[in-house]
Write a protein that holds these residues in place. Structure first.
Motif: not given
Length: 339
Positions: A28-33, A36, A42, A44, A268-269, A272
């Motif tokens: 999920p963390k990578e899926g918010q970068g 994505k 991704i 949950k 990542y941004s 994050q």
């Protein structure tokens, strides 16, 4: 043998294997970068229905492997070999994933350089005529790596600001002797280099000299100009290691003029709060099978050099006061005019 040795560490493939398909899965963390949109799946949450993070990682890797086979539209039994590795003791994620798939398996350990290493060795098998279809894969999971290398996440220990965040992710590519797609055109196998770094949180600094050495040897062996590649992506030095590698290369009179970045920086941004960026086998695996190959397939990139970086320490060696040796492996991936 139909491959040509270009230099001390670099092999040029005379029948470059095709990347027939790719597949990835991330947490999920990578899926918010920022990348994505380049991921196939991704999760949950970090368990994905399993009872432990270790079981989750093996399941992720199996998913990536099966996804690459499905996308390639070839029967499972047409695959000659699986090449895969991860960060865990005895590479259990890869072993257990391969157990479920049931194909001939070559387990690899190159730490975070494993995706580049598996791609290099897979390309050698195909170019050498020993295989026609090879799955090249790698995985990592943030919480399994924390439990093994540092302190369990449940303890809530404070991370150093120069530390990197292990990526929860897995990626797989299908290499083939026929088909259409980007081609793996050369491989540079790195040397183990140790500059005496002992801080296990500072892996970027430990790996930068080895990565720079591999890049220098790659350009020297092939006699290529600094602007040959549209993208040079290390994986994964993080922000600190990348800057160190750039400085080492400049002092060695190699100033790469085109895009020079790192998979751990890309995934990542800054918002994050991963400190120095991403790490782990799954980092370069997910970025290669996502953003990088997407850009090649769309025509935005023609020539890419992926340089996997691995920190070859263990919890036991660190506790015994050993320094952290490192390695870098490089593969060049190019899109021909016919693609």
């Amino acid at each position: 043998m139909n491959n040509k040795k270009a230099g001390n560490q670099t092999v040029v493939f005379q029948s470059p294997p095709v990347i027939l398909s790719k597949y990835n899965i991330v947490g999920p963390k990578e899926g918010q970068g920022p990348l994505k949109d380049s991921f196939d799946v991704i999760l949950k949450d970090t368990y994905d229905g399993e009872k432990s993070w270790e079981k989750t990682e093996a399941k992720m890797l199996e998913t990536a492997m099966r996804g690459a086979v499905s996308k390639a539209n070839v029967p499972l039994d047409a695959v000659d070999y699986i090449l895969a590795g991860d960060l865990l003791n005895q590479i259990i994620s890869s072993n257990f994933a391969a157990r479920q798939i049931g194909l001939p398996f070559i387990g690899l350990y190159g730490a975070c350089s494993t995706m580049a290493l598996s791609t290099a060795l897979g390309a050698m098998l195909v170019d050498g005529g020993y295989a026609s279809k090879v799955l090249c894969s790698a995985s990592s999971h943030h919480d399994t790596a924390e439990r093994q290398y540092r302190l369990p996440t449940e303890q809530g220990n404070q991370r150093a600001m120069y530390a990197q965040w292990t990526v929860t992710g897995a990626g797989s590519i299908m290499l083939s002797d026929t088909g259409v797609g980007p081609k793996v055109t050369s491989a540079t196998i790195g040397r183990v280099i140790d500059f005496g770094e002992t801080d296990a949180n500072n892996m970027g600094a430990a790996m930068a000299p080895a990565v720079a050495d591999t890049i220098l040897n790659h350009f020297r062996d092939l006699n290529r100009p600094p602007d040959y590649y549209d993208l040079v992506a290390t994986g994964d030095l993080g922000m600190i290691g990348l800057q160190l590698a750039i400085e080492i290369l400049k002092r060695s009179n190699l100033n790469i003029t085109n895009d020079f970045t790192d998979c751990g920086v890309m995934i990542y941004s800054p918002s994050q709060d991963t400190h120095a960026g991403g790490s782990g086998c799954g980092c370069s695996a997910a970025v290669l099978t996502g953003n990088i190959l997407d850009r090649m397939l769309s025509g935005n990139l023609k020539r890419v050099l992926l340089v996997g970086s691995g920190c070859l320490h263990s919890p036991a060696s660190s506790l015994q006061g050993e320094s952290m040796p490192a390695i870098g492996h490089a593969v060049s991936i190019e899109v021909s005019k016919a693609v």
